[in-house]
Design an enzyme around this catalytic site. Sequence first.
Site, mmCIF file in Angstrom:
data_model
loop_
_atom_site.group_PDB
_atom_site.id
_atom_site.type_symbol
_atom_site.label_atom_id
_atom_site.label_comp_id
_atom_site.label_asym_id
_atom_site.label_seq_id
_atom_site.Cartn_x
_atom_site.Cartn_y
_atom_site.Cartn_z
ATOM 1 N N ASP A 1 2.164 -6.838 2.709
ATOM 2 C CA ASP A 1 1.045 -5.990 3.123
ATOM 3 C C ASP A 1 1.589 -4.711 3.757
ATOM 4 O O ASP A 1 1.086 -4.228 4.782
ATOM 5 C CB ASP A 1 0.119 -6.730 4.088
ATOM 6 C CG ASP A 1 -1.208 -6.005 4.319
ATOM 7 O OD1 ASP A 1 -1.494 -5.057 3.562
ATOM 8 O OD2 ASP A 1 -1.941 -6.376 5.249
ATOM 9 N N HIS B 1 0.876 -1.179 0.000
ATOM 10 C CA HIS B 1 0.000 0.000 0.000
ATOM 11 C C HIS B 1 0.909 1.224 0.000
ATOM 12 O O HIS B 1 1.395 1.632 1.058
ATOM 13 C CB HIS B 1 -0.902 0.013 1.230
ATOM 14 C CG HIS B 1 -1.826 -1.163 1.338
ATOM 15 N ND1 HIS B 1 -3.111 -1.146 0.863
ATOM 16 C CD2 HIS B 1 -1.623 -2.402 1.875
ATOM 17 C CE1 HIS B 1 -3.688 -2.324 1.105
ATOM 18 N NE2 HIS B 1 -2.803 -3.099 1.709
ATOM 19 N N PHE B 2 1.164 1.786 -1.167
ATOM 20 C CA PHE B 2 2.041 2.953 -1.251
ATOM 21 C C PHE B 2 1.266 4.263 -1.097
ATOM 22 O O PHE B 2 1.818 5.341 -1.248
ATOM 23 C CB PHE B 2 2.840 2.926 -2.547
ATOM 24 C CG PHE B 2 4.063 2.037 -2.476
ATOM 25 C CD1 PHE B 2 4.405 1.374 -1.307
ATOM 26 C CD2 PHE B 2 4.880 1.867 -3.588
ATOM 27 C CE1 PHE B 2 5.529 0.561 -1.232
ATOM 28 C CE2 PHE B 2 6.004 1.065 -3.532
ATOM 29 C CZ PHE B 2 6.337 0.403 -2.354
ATOM 30 N N ARG B 3 -0.026 4.175 -0.825
ATOM 31 C CA ARG B 3 -0.861 5.249 -0.274
ATOM 32 C C ARG B 3 -1.226 6.383 -1.233
ATOM 33 O O ARG B 3 -2.071 7.197 -0.885
ATOM 34 C CB ARG B 3 -0.195 5.853 0.968
ATOM 35 C CG ARG B 3 0.036 4.871 2.105
ATOM 36 C CD ARG B 3 -1.236 4.207 2.548
ATOM 37 N NE ARG B 3 -1.078 3.463 3.804
ATOM 38 C CZ ARG B 3 -1.946 2.563 4.234
ATOM 39 N NH1 ARG B 3 -3.017 2.264 3.516
ATOM 40 N NH2 ARG B 3 -1.753 1.953 5.380
ATOM 41 N N HIS C 1 1.543 3.883 8.429
ATOM 42 C CA HIS C 1 0.826 5.009 9.022
ATOM 43 C C HIS C 1 1.836 5.797 9.842
ATOM 44 O O HIS C 1 2.873 5.271 10.256
ATOM 45 C CB HIS C 1 -0.309 4.540 9.944
ATOM 46 C CG HIS C 1 -1.340 3.696 9.264
ATOM 47 N ND1 HIS C 1 -2.340 4.222 8.473
ATOM 48 C CD2 HIS C 1 -1.531 2.353 9.264
ATOM 49 C CE1 HIS C 1 -3.101 3.246 8.011
ATOM 50 N NE2 HIS C 1 -2.635 2.098 8.468
#
Length: 421
Positions: free
Chosen positions: A290, A55-57, A294
Amino acid sequence: MRVIRDATLADGRRRDVRVGDDGRIDAVGEQLTGDEAIDADGNLLLPGAVDVHVHFRQPGYDHKETWATGSRSAAAGGVTTVVDQPNTSPPTVTGDAFDEKAEYASESVVDWGINGGVTADWGPESLFDRPLFALGEVFLADSTGDMGIEAELFADACEKAADEDVVVTVHAEDADLFDEAAKSRDDADAWSAYRTAEAEKVAVERAVSVGGDAGATVHIAHTSTPEGVDAANAGGATCEVTPHHLFLSRDDLDELGTFGRMNPPLRSEKRRKALFERLADGRVDMVATDHAPHTRAEKDASIWDAPSGVPGVETSLPLLLEAARNGKLTYERVRDVTAANPANVFGLAQKGRIEEGRDADLVLVDPEESRAIRGADLHSNCEWTPFEGKRGVFPEWTMIRGTVVWDGEEFAAHGGENVRR
């Protein structure tokens, strides 16, 4: 042409590897000649890791991670290909959203793929018009809380994916089997108590059944329990496990606190050991991180308010190599679960092996150079790690399509490419 001399391959053979000007492996043999030589000095040469779950956001959450920071973190950890999941903002559920994310991915120093998502208002026709890697993070509950879908829509998505020959990557947790009584607790272990192991097993069984009926190829994401792995195996699906489920357990939560909250959650030490056994003996197909960063401020909240997810793309291969250094895995097994198997399952004919004609995605490591993992030394934007203090074997250098993008100290300017090119 350049020649990497005297490298030890995962199976123990000492070989030279010649890289052509086209960025592909030209030959693997002995006493090869070339215009330039790189002395491996007998150290271990592996194919670059293929991490099919990050998840590179971007777009939407640049403060957590960007394609630039995430891809540098990947390269420093020996990962040469990443696959990004759809739960960004906007979610990758339409062709336009795919195009927007692909623009951000142009900042990546490693090669990449993009998974499409399935929501109640997804645009399947326009989405499948794009060079999609897979459908990802679909089914029931998942880490965002707004990407989960009902069984009927899942079946429709599987049928469409089967028609398009696209793998369906499933986040398998059945929210109906979460333990509501755990919500009365506020300790760090409450999240693990809430999202039960049974919820994963039942969802895996349902996913492989529905997907099989639709004729789809099903891959189970971040399998966290031995029961989940066994259910995937029994149903003919492939599965991945994460480093945090392999190397951390509920026993670590007193120290980790809310920084150890992820979906699926950490499991008991007994289940962790059983999961690792399945990795070692071949029942687990691949390791995927995964990687879900954050900020510290976001994670520093109550167990019910903190977001789920931990970083891991830079530390996955080093942790596995440390396990191999200590005799818990073979180097061949590390090669297979990080590179060869994901490339095979997802049809990346150019990736995953050190063979003539493959992309020269290569990682050189000294197996005896182990060091403590420190968040301050890593390159993710979030600047922390759940593996603080554990040991890892990090790359001396990482090469992508013939270019050294990380030399142990600095990153080279390099443009990653869509692996579905």
